[in-house]
Design an enzyme around this catalytic site. Structure first.
Site, mmCIF file in Angstrom:
data_model
loop_
_atom_site.group_PDB
_atom_site.id
_atom_site.type_symbol
_atom_site.label_atom_id
_atom_site.label_comp_id
_atom_site.label_asym_id
_atom_site.label_seq_id
_atom_site.Cartn_x
_atom_site.Cartn_y
_atom_site.Cartn_z
ATOM 1 N N LEU A 29 72.389 88.219 94.568
ATOM 2 C CA LEU A 29 72.686 89.648 94.703
ATOM 3 C C LEU A 29 74.193 89.924 94.686
ATOM 4 C CD1 LEU A 29 70.049 90.718 97.399
ATOM 5 C CD2 LEU A 29 69.800 90.558 94.909
ATOM 6 N N HIS A 30 74.566 91.000 93.983
ATOM 7 C CA HIS A 30 75.969 91.404 93.885
ATOM 8 C C HIS A 30 76.076 92.897 94.218
ATOM 9 C CE1 HIS A 30 74.635 93.091 90.090
ATOM 10 N NE2 HIS A 30 74.269 91.892 89.671
ATOM 11 N N GLY A 32 76.141 95.483 92.437
ATOM 12 C CA GLY A 32 75.181 96.325 91.704
ATOM 13 C C GLY A 32 73.843 96.384 92.426
ATOM 14 N N HIS A 33 73.371 95.216 92.872
ATOM 15 C CA HIS A 33 72.114 95.190 93.643
ATOM 16 C C HIS A 33 72.280 95.961 94.949
ATOM 17 C CE1 HIS A 33 71.526 91.289 91.325
ATOM 18 N NE2 HIS A 33 70.456 91.992 91.007
ATOM 19 N N GLN A 150 66.001 97.056 79.386
ATOM 20 C CA GLN A 150 64.999 96.758 80.419
ATOM 21 C C GLN A 150 64.411 98.060 80.977
ATOM 22 O OE1 GLN A 150 65.169 93.470 83.334
ATOM 23 N NE2 GLN A 150 65.925 94.998 84.759
ATOM 24 N N SER A 182 77.236 91.583 87.304
ATOM 25 C CA SER A 182 76.060 90.846 86.832
ATOM 26 C C SER A 182 76.052 89.492 87.522
ATOM 27 C CB SER A 182 76.159 90.646 85.309
ATOM 28 O OG SER A 182 75.292 89.612 84.895
ATOM 29 N N SER A 183 74.856 88.978 87.764
ATOM 30 C CA SER A 183 74.764 87.650 88.387
ATOM 31 C C SER A 183 75.413 86.614 87.483
ATOM 32 C CB SER A 183 73.303 87.279 88.614
ATOM 33 O OG SER A 183 72.692 88.284 89.373
ATOM 34 N N ARG A 184 75.403 86.876 86.188
ATOM 35 C CA ARG A 184 75.942 85.877 85.246
ATOM 36 C C ARG A 184 77.465 85.923 85.162
ATOM 37 N NH1 ARG A 184 70.694 87.026 82.560
ATOM 38 N NH2 ARG A 184 69.580 85.030 82.509
#
Ligand code: PAF
Length: 306
Positions: A29-30, A32-33, A150, A182-184
């Protein structure tokens, strides 16, 4: 805050609850989440964060095994953002042996943009989100605007399969240089992270051109490509499509809202971002997508399930 690992326990709690808001995530989680969870908690009722790294949405050679997993940290972040429940099932709970062949397929909307290089991705996303909707039965479900395709795919699934849930699309949260959270992003080196700010600059420059009256798709895309080139970024795609059905549009855009989207590899990270053209809603407070049949007054779902 409760941590639930089984479908049976989640269903039991759902039956005892009135309004339920769901934030589906794959963990890691970042900020954004955090914004998604806060938006869900502000709506009221029971805020459920699902944490499940979904094998079905990763293609061969993608980063399923490498995908960062830290449940303790995600539980702490969910609690801090206002969640009431973390639903973190095991893979065998969501996909018991023998269930692998059952998938949701939505056709062309999943094969354009990111779907061209990730052909099974959106079928995997739709399948797990459909399962989560059946298990949690949320009144509202929250998704980030960064993942525009999405959101479009899930909106289509909700409409076509008559799910009784309202989707809430929450504006993208960004790092200081504009890079979408983003998680990435954790795969990026400092230098790549710095250069990746060009993605946002390129999209907003094209948005500015559009606002000044440019309607030729080629000119808008050329603007994005030119700015990416100055940062030495070769995009996988830069495309304009209708914002909801992701259909292709004429060479000259009309005034209906359109999505300008891109994807680019930077080192080990595949990054995506987008802006809306012809809609000034993008960075406003959460945009609520009306996904049911006909207009539904805010809160009507609450009354339905009371
Ligand atoms: O956006 C994500 O994190 C995932 O695609 C989702 C919606 C949780 C489904 O696995």
């Amino acid at each position: 805050m409760r941590i639930i690992e089984t479908i049976a326990e989640m269903r039991k709690l759902r039956r005892q609850s009135g309004l339920v808001c769901l934030v589906p995530t794959m963990g890691s989680l970042h900020q954004g989440h955090r914004r998604l969870i806060e938006a869900a908690a502000e709506r009221g009722g029971l805020t459920v964060v699902s944490i499940f790294v979904n094998p079905l949405q990763f293609g061969l050679g993608e980063d399923y095994d490498l995908y960062p997993r830290d449940l303790a940290q995600d539980v702490a972040a969910s609690r801090a953002a206002g969640a009431d429940v973390v639903f973190a099932p095991a893979v065998s709970e969501i996909y018991p042996p023998g269930s692998e062949a059952t998938r949701i397929e939505l056709g062309p909307i999943t094969q354009v943009l990111c779907g061209r290089t990730r052909p099974i991705h959106f079928s995997g996303v739709a399948t797990v989100v459909a399962k989560l909707f059946h298990i949690v039965e949320p009144n509202f479900a929250f998704f980030g605007a960064k993942d525009a395709q999405q959101v479009a795919v899930i909106r289509r699934m909700v409409r076509d399969l008559n799910f009784d849930v309202d989707l809430v699309r929450v504006p993208t949260v960004r790092e200081a240089n504009g890079l979408a959270c983003s998680s990435r992003n954790r795969y990026l080196t400092d230098q790549e992270r710095e250069r990746a700010g060009a993605l946002r600059r390129a999209l907003t420059a094209a948005q500015g051109l559009y606002a000044r009256g440019e309607r030729r798709q080629a000119a808008l895309i050329a603007q994005v490509s030119a700015i990416l080139k100055t940062a030495d970024i070769t995009p996988e795609y830069v495309e304009v499509r209708s914002w909801d059905g992701l259909t292709s549009l004429g060479d000259t855009l009309d005034e209906s809202p359109a999505l300008l989207a891109l994807a680019a590899w930077m080192g080990k990270a595949r990054l995506i971002d987008n802006v809306l053209l012809g809609a000034d809603r993008e960075e406003q407070a959460a945009v609520r997508d009306q996904s049911g049949e006909g207009p539904v007054a805010r809160g009507q779902s609450v009354q339905r399930r009371g």
